[in-house]
Write a protein that holds these residues in place. Structure first.
Motif, PDB file in Angstrom:
ATOM      1  N   PHE A 142       4.492 -10.846  34.507  1.00 52.44           N
ATOM      2  CA  PHE A 142       3.751 -11.267  33.330  1.00 52.44           C
ATOM      3  C   PHE A 142       4.675 -11.941  32.317  1.00 52.44           C
ATOM      4  CE2 PHE A 142       1.231  -7.401  34.553  1.00 52.44           C
ATOM      5  CZ  PHE A 142       0.079  -8.080  34.941  1.00 52.44           C
ATOM      6  N   ALA A 143       4.123 -12.901  31.595  1.00 56.67           N
ATOM      7  CA  ALA A 143       4.797 -13.367  30.382  1.00 56.67           C
ATOM      8  C   ALA A 143       4.818 -12.208  29.398  1.00 56.67           C
ATOM      9  CB  ALA A 143       4.049 -14.555  29.794  1.00 56.67           C
ATOM     10  N   THR A 144       5.934 -12.030  28.696  1.00 58.11           N
ATOM     11  CA  THR A 144       6.122 -10.831  27.882  1.00 58.11           C
ATOM     12  C   THR A 144       6.726 -11.171  26.531  1.00 58.11           C
ATOM     13  OG1 THR A 144       6.565  -9.603  29.920  1.00 58.11           O
ATOM     14  CG2 THR A 144       7.105  -8.508  27.864  1.00 58.11           C
ATOM     15  N   VAL A 145       6.265 -10.468  25.501  1.00 60.73           N
ATOM     16  CA  VAL A 145       6.866 -10.550  24.176  1.00 60.73           C
ATOM     17  C   VAL A 145       7.346  -9.152  23.808  1.00 60.73           C
ATOM     18  CG1 VAL A 145       6.529 -11.083  21.741  1.00 60.73           C
ATOM     19  CG2 VAL A 145       5.357 -12.449  23.488  1.00 60.73           C
ATOM     20  N   GLY A 146       8.620  -9.029  23.479  1.00 60.48           N
ATOM     21  CA  GLY A 146       9.191  -7.732  23.131  1.00 60.48           C
ATOM     22  C   GLY A 146      10.138  -7.854  21.954  1.00 60.48           C
ATOM     23  N   ALA A 147      10.970  -6.819  21.769  1.00 58.97           N
ATOM     24  CA  ALA A 147      11.923  -6.777  20.664  1.00 58.97           C
ATOM     25  C   ALA A 147      13.289  -6.368  21.192  1.00 58.97           C
ATOM     26  CB  ALA A 147      11.459  -5.802  19.586  1.00 58.97           C
ATOM     27  N   PRO A 302       8.805 -19.467  36.061  1.00 58.14           N
ATOM     28  CA  PRO A 302       8.891 -18.013  35.870  1.00 58.14           C
ATOM     29  C   PRO A 302       8.238 -17.616  34.552  1.00 58.14           C
ATOM     30  CG  PRO A 302      11.029 -18.950  36.471  1.00 58.14           C
ATOM     31  CD  PRO A 302      10.123 -20.100  36.158  1.00 58.14           C
ATOM     32  N   PRO A 303       7.576 -16.469  34.506  1.00 54.68           N
ATOM     33  CA  PRO A 303       6.949 -16.021  33.260  1.00 54.68           C
ATOM     34  C   PRO A 303       7.999 -15.847  32.170  1.00 54.68           C
ATOM     35  CG  PRO A 303       6.153 -14.730  35.123  1.00 54.68           C
ATOM     36  CD  PRO A 303       7.295 -15.547  35.624  1.00 54.68           C
ATOM     37  N   PRO A 304       7.745 -16.384  30.968  1.00 50.96           N
ATOM     38  CA  PRO A 304       8.746 -16.277  29.905  1.00 50.96           C
ATOM     39  C   PRO A 304       8.849 -14.865  29.358  1.00 50.96           C
ATOM     40  CG  PRO A 304       6.745 -17.305  29.078  1.00 50.96           C
ATOM     41  CD  PRO A 304       6.561 -17.154  30.558  1.00 50.96           C
TER      42      PRO A 304
END
Length: 326
Positions: A142-147, A302-304
């Motif tokens: 999955f494309a993912t947003v994290g910290a 590739p998913p960012p």
């Protein structure tokens, strides 16, 4: 029924002749059972709806996440459709059924983990998916947003070391979660840079809930040489530390310094206000919606993985190490 693989479902959807008739019928029946509507390939007119799935609706950080997502969606005239998994891993039968029976422009999934079958089932829906990852455990599909969890953990402990603390405990979430490990690794790195040996008895993996924070605090404060400071892996855990300190008659920060992680809305309203590592939850949610809307029907390559910076917010729960141990 078991769900068909992504390859078999795509072949059936594309009308390929080299698919066994039994497989074709099984795939078609499952998709009928689940109310599946195929999305057209290539460009598709947006419908103005974005699904957002959270593990529960009573989590304080869920409010921050929704605020950021709604603000970003509003810029392009879209609306957020909010639902909850009620704490179950995302990807179970009912979860997929709900998504299959309505059409939206994509899915922002706010969970710590997905059910093992979720990847191919979500892929079969042919809709963009972005995982908003405030607690870690992201799937590379999955494309993912994290910290920046590691940097946040290090900054929390460096702050405590600068205040003279040498007996510092860390309470984190489940060890299977990436962010749990990263925050503890940041703790280890900060102690190592200060020349302080890690006492493994001061490292606790539990959960990110208030009850887990209190249980961890009870364990480390019962040690013959208890800590003078505790770095909690979430603000909710830190609130549990407050509860345990109060039960023992310990004053924060005079007897025990406490640092949290998240900077949820309640953190600055505690007594004393909580020093914590701020995750930009609203910005993370906005970035997830932006990624989803930019993706169109297919995310190329590739998913960012997007990581937003954390930073320490110093308030009243940390102070100089006491002259004698608690």
């Amino acid at each position: 029924h078991s769900f068909p693989t992504r390859r078999s479902s795509d072949l059936v959807l594309n009308g390929r002749a080299d698919v066994a008739e039994a497989t074709r019928k099984r795939v078609q029946q499952i998709m009928v059972d689940r109310g599946y509507q195929r999305r057209a390939s290539g460009a598709q007119r947006p419908v103005g709806l974005i699904d957002m799935v959270v593990p529960s609706l009573d989590s304080p950080w869920a409010v921050e996440v929704l605020r950021g997502a709604e603000a970003e969606a509003r810029k392009v005239g879209s609306q957020i459709v909010l639902s909850s998994t009620q704490g179950a891993p995302a990807g179970d039968r009912r979860f997929i059924d709900r998504l299959a029976t309505r059409r939206s422009d994509g899915l922002v999934l706010v969970v710590s983990e997905a059910a093992p079958e979720a990847v191919e089932q979500l892929a079969a829906l042919h809709t963009p998916v972005v995982l908003l990852d405030p607690v870690g455990g992201s799937d590379p599909s999955f494309a993912t947003v994290g910290a920046t969890n590691w940097a946040g953990g290090r900054s929390a402990v460096e702050h405590l070391v600068a205040l003279g603390h040498r007996r510092i405990a860390v309470l984190s979430g489940r060890p299977q979660l990436m962010c749990s490990q990263e925050r503890v690794e940041g703790y280890r790195a900060a102690l190592g840079r200060a020349g302080i040996a890690v006492d493994e008895r001061l490292v606790y993996f539990g959960d990110f809930r208030t009850s887990g924070g209190r249980a961890g605090a009870s364990m480390v404060l019962d040690l013959p040489e208890p800590p003078t400071a505790i770095f909690a892996g979430s603000d909710m855990q830190a609130f549990g530390v407050y509860q345990e300190a109060a039960a023992r008659g310990l004053r924060i920060p005079d007897d025990l310094s406490v640092v949290g992680f998240d900077d949820i809305a309640f953190s600055g309203l505690r007594s004393p206000p909580l020093t914590t590592v701020r995750q930009p939850l609203a910005r993370m949610a906005a970035e997830a919606v932006r990624l989803l809307l930019d993706a169109g029907d297919v995310m190329p390559g590739p998913p960012p993985r997007v990581e937003l910076a954390t930073h320490l917010v110093v308030r009243g729960s940390t102070g100089p190490a006491p002259r004698t141990s608690v």
